[in-house]
Enzyme design. Structure first.
Site, mmCIF file in Angstrom:
data_model
loop_
_atom_site.group_PDB
_atom_site.id
_atom_site.type_symbol
_atom_site.label_atom_id
_atom_site.label_comp_id
_atom_site.label_asym_id
_atom_site.label_seq_id
_atom_site.Cartn_x
_atom_site.Cartn_y
_atom_site.Cartn_z
ATOM 1 C CD GLU A 115 0.702 -10.630 -2.363
ATOM 2 O OE1 GLU A 115 0.836 -9.413 -2.617
ATOM 3 O OE2 GLU A 115 1.441 -11.241 -1.566
ATOM 4 C CE LYS A 127 -3.880 -0.771 2.179
ATOM 5 N NZ LYS A 127 -4.643 -0.992 3.409
ATOM 6 N NE ARG A 154 6.449 -8.082 -14.209
ATOM 7 C CZ ARG A 154 6.770 -8.261 -12.926
ATOM 8 N NH1 ARG A 154 7.581 -9.223 -12.566
ATOM 9 N NH2 ARG A 154 6.255 -7.471 -12.007
#
Ligand code: ADP
Ligand code: MG
Length: 147
Positions: free
Chosen positions: A78, A20, A103
């Site tokens: 995630e 974050k 990737r």
């Protein structure tokens, strides 16, 4: 065929690696969702569609990697939703449709390099998701089915 891969689960706390703070929060899926990934799905960065609690369908990038917290014995999954949310959504149901591979995971020598790579991922995701064969998944019933 491994992709598209459909996944849903309640967003859990990650390991506070400061995503974050980099401006790129990643909503973590719980272990059971990670375990349901196809065994032969390569680690790395994917793009696709996501929504939170059956809300607006948004572009996302998703990484699958080995979690250092568990000495790399457990995979983590995630999702960075390409959207600015007013509030965190821990405990909400996140649905994703993974459509393409960007990737492999890699180490970066600096934070700037890492942030640069993620911004490139986001740019690629935005472009690929506008292609008709990917855009069509935005209306997929999976994203609106009862949670
Ligand atoms: P954690 O280590 O708990 O995963 P992060 O710094 O990666 O912490 O932040 C992730 C949390 O931020 C998500 O679980 C979600 O509640 C919130 N969040 C806010 N905006 C976003 C976004 N655009 N994409 C993903 N998560 C977001
Ligand atoms: Mg996270």
């Amino acid at each position: 065929q491994i992709l598209p891969h459909f996944a849903e689960g309640k967003v859990v706390k990650g390991f506070g690696r400061g995503s974050k703070e980099l401006g790129i929060p990643t909503a973590n899926f719980p272990e059971n969702v990670v375990e349901n990934l196809p065994k032969d799905l390569p680690g790395g960065v994917y793009y696709g569609w996501a929504n939170v609690d059956n809300g607006e369908v948004l572009k996302m990038v998703l990484s699958i990697g080995w979690n250092p917290y568990y000495h790399n014995t457990k995979k983590s999954m995630e999702t960075h939703v390409i959207h600015t949310f007013k509030e965190d959504f821990y405990g909400s149901t996140l649905k994703v449709i993974m459509l393409g591979y960007i990737r492999p995971m890699r180490d970066f020598s600096s934070l700037d390099e890492l942030i640069g790579a993620i911004n490139d991922d986001i740019q690629e995701a935005k472009e690929k998701l506008d292609l008709p064969e990917n855009a069509s998944y935005k209306q997929n019933n999976f994203l609106f089915d009862e949670i």
